[in-house]
Design an enzyme around this catalytic site. Structure first.
Site, PDB file in Angstrom:
ATOM      1  N   LYS A 239      40.504  53.931  39.690  1.00  0.00           N
ATOM      2  CA  LYS A 239      41.162  53.196  40.657  1.00  0.00           C
ATOM      3  C   LYS A 239      42.673  53.843  40.774  1.00  0.00           C
ATOM      4  O   LYS A 239      43.142  53.940  41.875  1.00  0.00           O
ATOM      5  CB  LYS A 239      41.460  51.966  40.031  1.00  0.00           C
ATOM      6  CG  LYS A 239      40.250  50.883  40.336  1.00  0.00           C
ATOM      7  CD  LYS A 239      40.145  49.700  39.452  1.00  0.00           C
ATOM      8  CE  LYS A 239      38.759  49.074  39.482  1.00  0.00           C
ATOM      9  NZ  LYS A 239      38.741  47.888  38.643  1.00  0.00           N
TER      10      LYS A 239
ATOM     11  N   GLN B   8      42.215  44.254  34.603  1.00  0.00           N
ATOM     12  CA  GLN B   8      40.836  44.857  34.405  1.00  0.00           C
ATOM     13  C   GLN B   8      40.253  43.974  33.741  1.00  0.00           C
ATOM     14  O   GLN B   8      40.779  43.444  32.389  1.00  0.00           O
ATOM     15  CB  GLN B   8      40.991  46.142  33.779  1.00  0.00           C
ATOM     16  CG  GLN B   8      39.578  46.753  33.699  1.00  0.00           C
ATOM     17  CD  GLN B   8      38.837  47.168  35.036  1.00  0.00           C
ATOM     18  OE1 GLN B   8      39.309  47.574  35.897  1.00  0.00           O
ATOM     19  NE2 GLN B   8      37.530  46.753  35.063  1.00  0.00           N
TER      20      GLN B   8
ATOM     21  N   ASP C 123      41.871  41.742  44.123  1.00  0.00           N
ATOM     22  CA  ASP C 123      40.465  41.496  43.586  1.00  0.00           C
ATOM     23  C   ASP C 123      39.877  40.304  43.979  1.00  0.00           C
ATOM     24  O   ASP C 123      38.633  40.126  44.011  1.00  0.00           O
ATOM     25  CB  ASP C 123      40.585  41.652  42.107  1.00  0.00           C
ATOM     26  CG  ASP C 123      39.918  42.793  41.182  1.00  0.00           C
ATOM     27  OD1 ASP C 123      39.296  43.672  41.960  1.00  0.00           O
ATOM     28  OD2 ASP C 123      40.378  42.917  39.876  1.00  0.00           O
TER      29      ASP C 123
END
Ligand code: NAP
Length: 293
Positions: free
Chosen positions: A52, A96, A119
């Site tokens: 990412k 994460q 997200d």
């Protein structure tokens, strides 16, 4: 033989479009910034975050990485999120997953400001998606919709069967395809581990989406002739002599390719789209925060 949907090419197209938007923002002195938070030593999580960050660098998005020790307390993590929420130079926040077992994931996700939820996992984003409001859509489902759109695959009135009901893939992709009047308008069935006679459902599918986490679960006899098959699964089925993991999807690719009209490969299908959509959500966050959209 099925047409192979090239997720790498589509994700590159999206990233090229984003580069142009990022340049326009830079001209207005807006530097897009994504904060990534990683707790612990999980090797897979490290490699996802690394990728990412690399994508941010390639596109000219600033990435601010926070690597925290495995034993970091929930309180400390929540404090960090709080400070990122109020930091005007940060447009998007990515925590994460999975988090270590002593930290409550729901509490942490819920703490992210919905305006920076790139997200799309917060209850606010989930609710907006469910009632058809504008908001951040989880990246893998958003990537699947882009793959369908950019391959001119009609979903209006189509029978879609999603196998898998997770909060990050199955349920949001089903909700996206169900949306009214936004180019989706599919008839959607969701199957899961307690569903009876899954094959009866999958055989009806014009579009079959497999998000299960079981290698080659979807076999050719479960697929309708000329169906569109989207394989979300990423399963490590061995290690190559080079030391690289050998991956397989949730679909028996070799056999299903002979029957489907379109299919996504693993790797190179849905996977690259997930990161491209994260970048897209981050740029969108910057545009919203600057009052541009
Ligand atoms: P998950 O949270 O483990 O959910 C799996 C779903 O599959 C659950 O709803 C489960 O049912 C269902 N399932 C399991 N066994 C089944 C069976 N025998 N029959 C029918 N349904 C069954 O997984 P996920 O996070 O959605 O991920 C799914 C796969 O996609 C994984 O391989 C993951 O690595 C991959 N993935 C890929 C990307 C990407 O970017 N390419 C992104 C996310 C995930 P229950 O709800 O009843 O347990």
């Amino acid at each position: 033989m099925a047409h192979i949907i090239n997720g790498i090419a589509v994700s590159q197209d999206i990233k090229n479009e984003l580069r142009a938007q990022i340049d326009v923002l830079k001209e207005q002195s807006i530097n897009v910034c994504l904060a990534t938070v990683l707790v612990g030593d999980d090797a897979a999580s490290h490699s996802y975050v690394k990728s990412k960050i690399k994508n941010c660098e390639e596109l000219g998005i600033i990435s601010r990485h926070f690597g925290l020790l495995q034993e970091t307390s929930q309180t400390d993590l929540l404090q960090l999120i709080d400070s990122l929420n109020s930091d005007k130079s940060v447009n998007g926040i990515l925590v994460q997953l999975p988090l270590p077992s002593h930290i409550n994931e729901d509490t942490v996700i819920n703490a992210i400001n919905a305006d920076k939820d790139v997200d799309g996992f917060t209850p606010a984003s989930t609710g907006r998606l469910l009632i058809g409001q504008e908001g951040f859509v989880p990246c893998t489902p958003a990537g699947i919709i882009e793959l369908l759109k950019r391959n001119n695959i009609n979903t209006i009135g189509a029978e879609v069967v999603v196998v898998g009901r997770s909060n990050i893939v199955g349920k949001p992709v089903a909700n996206l395809l169900l949306r009214k009047g936004q180019g989706a308008d599919a008839t959607v069935t969701i199957c899961h581990s307690r569903s009876k006679n899954i094959k009866e459902h999958t055989l009806r599918a014009d579009i079959l989406i497999a998000a299960i986490g079981k290698a080659k679960f979807i076999t050719a006899d479960m697929v309708k002739e000329d169906a569109v098959v989207i394989d979300v699964g990423v399963n490590r089925i061995g290690i190559a002599p080079s030391g690289k993991a050998i991956l397989a999807g949730d679909v028996d690719y070799v056999e299903v390719t002979k029957k489907a009209s379109y299919i996504t490969p693993v790797p190179g299908g849905v996977g690259p789209m997930t990161i491209a959509m994260l970048m897209k959500n981050t740029v969108k966050a910057a545009q919203i925060q600057a009052g541009l959209i």
